[in-house]
Design an enzyme around this catalytic site. Structure first.
Site, mmCIF file in Angstrom:
data_model
loop_
_atom_site.group_PDB
_atom_site.id
_atom_site.type_symbol
_atom_site.label_atom_id
_atom_site.label_comp_id
_atom_site.label_asym_id
_atom_site.label_seq_id
_atom_site.Cartn_x
_atom_site.Cartn_y
_atom_site.Cartn_z
ATOM 1 N N SER A 117 4.720 -55.621 71.407
ATOM 2 C CA SER A 117 4.726 -56.702 72.539
ATOM 3 C C SER A 117 5.133 -55.934 73.937
ATOM 4 O O SER A 117 6.122 -55.352 74.220
ATOM 5 C CB SER A 117 6.180 -57.452 72.231
ATOM 6 O OG SER A 117 6.497 -58.393 73.162
ATOM 7 N N GLU A 155 1.059 -67.382 72.771
ATOM 8 C CA GLU A 155 2.580 -67.627 72.167
ATOM 9 C C GLU A 155 3.308 -68.447 73.361
ATOM 10 O O GLU A 155 3.222 -67.925 74.397
ATOM 11 C CB GLU A 155 3.043 -66.215 71.920
ATOM 12 C CG GLU A 155 4.456 -66.599 71.466
ATOM 13 C CD GLU A 155 5.062 -65.274 70.493
ATOM 14 O OE1 GLU A 155 4.126 -64.488 70.177
ATOM 15 O OE2 GLU A 155 6.166 -65.031 70.661
ATOM 16 N N LYS A 183 2.740 -59.655 77.729
ATOM 17 C CA LYS A 183 3.471 -60.812 78.074
ATOM 18 C C LYS A 183 2.596 -61.376 79.464
ATOM 19 O O LYS A 183 2.236 -60.565 80.253
ATOM 20 C CB LYS A 183 4.797 -60.508 78.497
ATOM 21 C CG LYS A 183 5.763 -59.822 77.404
ATOM 22 C CD LYS A 183 6.390 -61.372 76.803
ATOM 23 C CE LYS A 183 7.522 -60.736 75.552
ATOM 24 N NZ LYS A 183 7.810 -62.102 74.914
ATOM 25 N N ASP A 221 2.087 -63.954 75.303
ATOM 26 C CA ASP A 221 3.314 -64.658 75.100
ATOM 27 C C ASP A 221 3.635 -65.010 76.726
ATOM 28 O O ASP A 221 4.044 -64.205 77.263
ATOM 29 C CB ASP A 221 4.120 -63.649 74.399
ATOM 30 C CG ASP A 221 5.473 -64.238 74.162
ATOM 31 O OD1 ASP A 221 5.711 -65.542 74.667
ATOM 32 O OD2 ASP A 221 6.368 -63.849 73.511
ATOM 33 N N ASP A 280 7.146 -70.163 69.411
ATOM 34 C CA ASP A 280 8.273 -69.355 69.280
ATOM 35 C C ASP A 280 9.616 -70.068 69.626
ATOM 36 O O ASP A 280 10.309 -70.778 68.799
ATOM 37 C CB ASP A 280 8.077 -68.002 70.156
ATOM 38 C CG ASP A 280 9.199 -67.036 70.280
ATOM 39 O OD1 ASP A 280 10.150 -67.377 69.625
ATOM 40 O OD2 ASP A 280 9.005 -66.032 70.895
ATOM 41 N N LYS A 302 11.376 -65.592 63.889
ATOM 42 C CA LYS A 302 12.543 -64.559 63.921
ATOM 43 C C LYS A 302 13.832 -65.047 63.352
ATOM 44 O O LYS A 302 14.250 -66.113 63.741
ATOM 45 C CB LYS A 302 12.720 -64.298 65.458
ATOM 46 C CG LYS A 302 11.719 -64.201 66.268
ATOM 47 C CD LYS A 302 12.160 -63.767 67.739
ATOM 48 C CE LYS A 302 10.720 -63.906 68.915
ATOM 49 N NZ LYS A 302 11.181 -63.758 70.077
ATOM 50 N N LYS A 306 0.272 -57.480 71.907
ATOM 51 C CA LYS A 306 0.611 -58.611 72.532
ATOM 52 C C LYS A 306 0.943 -58.589 74.058
ATOM 53 O O LYS A 306 1.860 -57.568 74.193
ATOM 54 C CB LYS A 306 1.594 -59.686 71.460
ATOM 55 C CG LYS A 306 2.486 -60.756 72.266
ATOM 56 C CD LYS A 306 3.420 -61.297 71.449
ATOM 57 C CE LYS A 306 4.842 -61.151 71.857
ATOM 58 N NZ LYS A 306 5.793 -61.984 70.691
ATOM 59 N N GLY A 310 10.326 -60.405 66.868
ATOM 60 C CA GLY A 310 11.600 -59.799 66.835
ATOM 61 C C GLY A 310 12.253 -60.095 68.309
ATOM 62 O O GLY A 310 11.623 -60.669 68.971
HETATM 63 O O1 OSB Z 1 9.129 -63.816 72.852
HETATM 64 O O2 OSB Z 1 8.983 -62.424 71.331
HETATM 65 C C1 OSB Z 1 9.593 -62.848 72.448
HETATM 66 C C2 OSB Z 1 11.958 -60.172 73.206
HETATM 67 C C3 OSB Z 1 13.094 -60.822 73.827
HETATM 68 C C4 OSB Z 1 12.822 -62.216 73.841
HETATM 69 C C5 OSB Z 1 11.678 -62.899 73.464
HETATM 70 C C6 OSB Z 1 10.779 -62.056 72.959
HETATM 71 C C7 OSB Z 1 10.897 -60.696 72.803
HETATM 72 C C8 OSB Z 1 9.830 -59.775 72.251
HETATM 73 C C9 OSB Z 1 10.461 -58.470 71.458
HETATM 74 O O3 OSB Z 1 8.788 -60.065 72.474
HETATM 75 C C10 OSB Z 1 9.298 -58.222 70.724
HETATM 76 C C11 OSB Z 1 10.057 -57.246 69.777
HETATM 77 O O4 OSB Z 1 11.257 -57.069 69.337
HETATM 78 O O5 OSB Z 1 9.503 -56.044 69.345
HETATM 79 MG MG MG Z 2 7.671 -64.883 72.180
#
Ligand code: OSB
Ligand code: MG
Length: 370
Positions: free
Chosen positions: A136, A215, A164, A189, A240, A264, A162, A292
């Site tokens: 991510s 996402e 952001k 995401d 999510d 998660k 992925k 995660g």
């Molecule tokens: O939206 O998936 C999310 C981390 C903190 C808060 C939200 C998210 C995330 C990640 C982390 O995308 C991904 C990882 O733990 O490798």
């Molecule tokens: Mg997410």
């Protein structure tokens, strides 16, 4: 299994690189490690991974410690629990923070695995020996920086990436990525950063990048917005932030608000709810995968075991600790192999050795209830 003592520690870990997403920026990590001690001398570890500010989801580390020490611990000490569901039932209607619930429940699963002398994975019904993973990637200062990171991950074998996104950091970025890698497995995401009425044009434009999912583009409580968007887009929408319970999953399903769900344990209060949600989703043709929240290796061990279930078909968010931390709390830590997979440990228990000296080293606060 009778719990006699609960130790709750708040840890502060410096991040090796800062991470930006639509809601803010992280420069260090706080997490809560819970250990449960039994009458028979077993110790189980679990993690309530928190962020330094109560963004993303409920529960700062301090709130977690309060709920675990003052509400959850007194309800679990001295009682015999035959299953994780019975364990969770002891506090789930009393401790409002699902983040706080996660660490103790995972620690209980760890105890069960030790008591039964089986791996966490087989306890959870997983059968995979390796799981596909992806990274991510946070919001960077420049597109060039993002492209470099994508390239590095693809070279390391990651199976999907992925990125952001947020309003204004989306179409140009995706155009640049797709120009270089027309066929890679790419997902985005939005972390609830978009609004259907303000950003409809950009959201519709996302459909032309052959993304494997979008996402959580809209607010957590905007299920009708997600449904309207999913109706018009061919790209699967993955929820999510919107999904905290199996009831949320049922609502999203009946509204046709998504085609995928990121599960998660930390967001839903542990593995009992993760299993319920994944079963409901697969029964209703919604594809599941494991996300995660920058867990240390302790939290990640539970995510890996969960992702080993057959239903988890899309690569997990499972960057190795080196991307974020100087050292992990388990040793040896999991590694991403050149084929983009992580081996699922088969030995009884957690599958990794918890480094108690490192837990101690990063602890900034400790509460003991016995
Ligand atoms: O939206 O998936 C999310 C981390 C903190 C808060 C939200 C998210 C995330 C990640 C982390 O995308 C991904 C990882 O733990 O490798
Ligand atoms: Mg997410």
């Amino acid at each position: 299994m009778e719990i006699t003592r609960v130790e709750i520690r708040k840890l502060r870990l410096p991040l090796t690189t800062e991470f930006k997403y639509s809601l803010g920026e992280l420069t260090h990590k706080e997490t809560v490690i819970t250990s449960l001690y039994t009458k028979d001398g077993l110790v189980g570890y679990g993690e309530s991974s928190t962020l330094p500010a109560p963004i993303y989801y409920q529960g700062s580390a301090d709130e977690c410690i309060h709920q675990q020490a003052d509400i959850i611990a007194p309800r679990i000490i001295g009682t015999h629990f035959a299953s994780a569901t019975a364990f969770r039932d002891a506090y789930k209607d009393h401790a409002s923070s699902l983040t706080a619930q996660t660490g103790p429940e995972c620690a209980f699963w760890h105890l069960l695995a030790q008591e039964k002398q089986v791996s966490l994975t087989s306890l959870l019904g997983g059968s995979r020996t390796e799981i596909p993973v992806g990274e991510s990637i946070g919001i960077k200062d420049t597109i060039e920086e993002t492209l470099q990171e994508v390239e590095q991950r693809l070279n390391e074998g990651f199976i999907r990436v992925k990125v952001k996104i947020k309003p204004g950091w989306d179409i140009t970025l995706l155009t640049a990525i797709r120009e270089k890698w027309p066929a890679m497995d790419l997902a985005v995401d939005g972390n609830a950063g978009y609004r259907l009425d303000m950003h409809e044009k950009a959201l519709r434009a996302l459909d032309s990048f052959r993304l494997s999912m979008i996402e959580q583009p809209l607010a957590a409580d905007d299920l009708t917005g997600h449904a309207a968007l999913q109706h018009d887009l061919k790209t699967p929408i993955c929820l999510d932030e919107s999904i905290a319970t199996v009831e949320d999953m049922a609502t999203a399903t009946s509204l046709h608000a998504c085609k995928m769900v990121n599960i998660k344990p930390i967001r839903v209060g542990g593995l009992v709810a993760s299993l319920q949600i994944s079963e409901y989703a697969t029964d209703h043709n919604i594809r599941v995968w494991c996300g995660g929240m920058f867990e240390t290796g302790i939290g990640r061990a539970f995510n890996i075991a969960l992702a080993a279930r057959e239903a988890f078909t899309y690569p997990a968010d499972m960057s190795p600790y080196q991307f974020y931390f100087a050292e992990d709390l388990i040793e040896p830590s999991y590694i991403v192999k050149p084929n983009g997979h992580i081996d699922v440990p088969e030995q009884p228990g957690l599958g990794y050795i918890v480094q108690t000296d490192r837990i101690e080293k990063y602890t900034v606060e400790k509460r003991v209830v016995s």
